[in-house]
Write an enzyme that holds these catalytic residues in place. Structure first.
Site, PDB file in Angstrom:
ATOM      1  N   CYS A 131       0.830  -1.208   0.000  1.00 18.62           N
ATOM      2  CA  CYS A 131       0.000   0.000   0.000  1.00 18.62           C
ATOM      3  C   CYS A 131       0.866   1.260   0.000  1.00 18.62           C
ATOM      4  CB  CYS A 131      -0.922  -0.033   1.214  1.00 18.62           C
ATOM      5  SG  CYS A 131      -1.948   1.433   1.333  1.00 18.62           S
ATOM      6  N   CYS A 134      -0.523   4.079   2.178  1.00 19.37           N
ATOM      7  CA  CYS A 134      -0.298   3.925   3.621  1.00 19.37           C
ATOM      8  C   CYS A 134       1.165   4.201   3.978  1.00 19.37           C
ATOM      9  CB  CYS A 134      -0.624   2.503   4.085  1.00 19.37           C
ATOM     10  SG  CYS A 134      -2.065   1.779   3.338  1.00 19.37           S
ATOM     11  N   ASP A 135       2.084   3.718   3.157  1.00 18.39           N
ATOM     12  CA  ASP A 135       3.494   3.685   3.573  1.00 18.39           C
ATOM     13  C   ASP A 135       4.436   4.571   2.756  1.00 18.39           C
ATOM     14  OD1 ASP A 135       2.713   1.699   5.373  1.00 18.39           O
ATOM     15  OD2 ASP A 135       3.009   0.129   3.891  1.00 18.39           O
TER      16      ASP A 135
END
Ligand code: NAP
Length: 309
Positions: A131, A134-135
Site C-alpha cells: 500500500c 499507507c506507507d
C-alpha cells in the site's frame, strides 16, 4: 436475533447497510479486519460518480458509514470466526460470541495478493509493502529508488503516487504492456520518474540478512537473464484474492474462491446473499461493489417479506 447481518464494511457492506436500514431492518455490520475495506487504503478516487474533483478513499468510506448509521445501521468491530449456514436462523461466531441472523449479506471483499518469493514475508514492514498510500511517505522511501510490481490499475496508481517521494520508480511487469485502463497507462508512460521494466518478475526480495530491503532479484521471462535492481522499497500491486476462507464448505465458490451467486445476489443457501469483490473477479470497482450491495439489500428485504419476517 438480527434480521440482517452484513459481514464486511467496504462499499458493498455499507451500501447494503444503508438500504436495509432504510427498509427498517436494523442491520448489524460486522466491520472485519479492515474497517472501511480496501478503499480506505486508496488516495484519490476519481471514478466514483458524484465527486467531480475526486474524493479521498477514507473520506468516501466514512461518509458511506455515516449515511447508513443515520438510518439506524449498527456496527460491531468483531471478526467472524465461524459461520453455520446449515439452518435458519444462521449462527455466526464473532470473537467467541454467537450471533443469530435471519439473513446474512457476505461483503468480505478481497485482500492483496502476495508474490510468494523469498524475502517478501521476512521484509514486510521493512521495505516490502502492499500500500503506497499507507506507507509511501515513510522516511525510508524518501528520495530512494523504489520498485512497484504489477501492470494493472493498482500498480499504476501506486507508481504515480510514489513519484511524490521516490527518486525513481521502477515498474516491474511480467509482460510488455500494461493491463491498466488507458488513462492510467498514459499517465504512467508520460511520467519521467517512472521507468518500466518489461517482461520481468521478481524472484527474490533482498536482503533478508541485512533485515531491510536493498533490492530485488529479477528474471527476464523472454531472455531468462537474471539481474539485481537496487531499491529501498518494494510495493506489490498484483491483484487481490477474495476473503472467503471462513465460508468454505458452506457457500459455493469458484476455483479461485470467489462466491458464485445463484439467483440475483442469493448464494446456494437461501437467505445468504453476497455482494462486492468477494463475488466479483470481473469489474471490481467501488461503484459496482456498492451497486451489488444495494441489490443484496433489496434481495434480503424481499426474502424476509416473502416469509413475513
Ligand atoms: P489486476 O487488474 O488484476 O492486475 C494485476 C496485475 O498484476 C496484472 O498486470 C498482472 O499481470 C500482475 N500479476 C498478477 N499476478 C502476478 C504475479 N504473481 N507476479 C507478477 N505479476 C502478477 O489488479 P489491480 O490492478 O489490483 O486492479 C483490480 C481492479 O481494480 C481492476 O478492475 C482495476 O480496474 C480496479 N482499480 C481501479 C483503479 C482506478 O480506476 N483508479 C485503481 C485500482 C484498481 P498480467 O497483466 O500479466 O495478468
Amino acid at each position: 436475533m438480527h434480521k440482517v447481518v452484513i459481514i464486511g464494511s467496504g462499499c458493498a457492506g455499507w451500501t447494503a447497510a444503508l438500504y436495509t436500514a432504510r427498509a427498517n431492518l436494523q442491520p448489524l455490520v460486522l466491520m472485519g479486519a479492515q474497517p472501511g475495506g480496501l478503499l480506505t487504503t486508496t488516495s484519490i478516487v476519481e471514478n466514483f460518480p458524484g465527486f467531480p474533483e475526486g474524493v479521498d478513499g477514507f473520506e468516501l468510506m466514512s461518509r458511506m458509514q455515516k449515511q447508513a448509521e443515520r438510518f439506524g445501521a449498527k456496527k460491531s468491530f468483531g471478526m467472524v470466526e465461524k459461520v453455520d449456514f446449515s439452518k435458519r436462523p444462521f449462527e455466526l461466531t464473532v470473537d467467541g460470541e454467537n450471533i443469530l441472523a435471519e439473513t446474512v449479506i457476505i461483503a468480505t471483499g478481497a485482500s492483496h495478493k502476495h508474490l510468494d518469493v523469498p524475502g517478501e514475508t521476512l521484509l514486510e514492514t521493512k521495505g516490502v509493502t502492499y500500500c503506497a498510500t499507507c506507507d509511501g511517505a515513510l522516511p525510508i522511501f524518501r528520495n530512494q529508488s523504489l520498485v512497484v510490481v504489477g501492470g494493472g490499475d493498482s500498480a499504476c496508481e501506486e507508481a504515480l503516487y510514489l513519484t511524490r517521494f521516490g527518486k525513481e520508480i521502477f515498474l516491474v511487469h511480467r509482460r510488455d504492456s500494461l493491463r491498466a485502463s488507458k488513462i492510467m497507462a498514459e499517465r504512467v508512460h508520460a511520467h519521467k520518474t517512472i521507468k518500466p521494466v518489461w517482461d520481468s518478475v521478481v524472484t527474490e526480495v533482498l536482503d533478508a540478512k541485512q533485515d531491510k530491503v536493498t533490492g530485488v532479484r529479477l528474471k527476464n521471462l523472454k531472455t531468462n537473464a537474471e539481474s539485481v535492481l537496487s531499491c529501498a522499497g518494494v510495493f506489490i500491486a498484483i491483484g487481490h484474492s477474495p476473503n472467503t476462507g471462513i465460508f468454505k464448505g458452506q457457500i459455493e465458490m469458484d476455483a479461485n474462491g470467489f462466491i458464485v451467486p445463484k439467483k440475483g445476489t442469493m448464494t446456494n443457501v437461501p437467505g445468504v446473499f453476497v455482494a462486492g469483490d468477494c463475488a466479483d473477479h470481473v469489474y471490481r470497482q467501488a461503484i459496482t461493489a456498492a451497486g451489488m450491495g444495494c441489490a443484496a439489500a433489496i434481495d434480503a428485504e424481499r426474502f424476509l417479506a416473502a416469509r413475513n419476517e
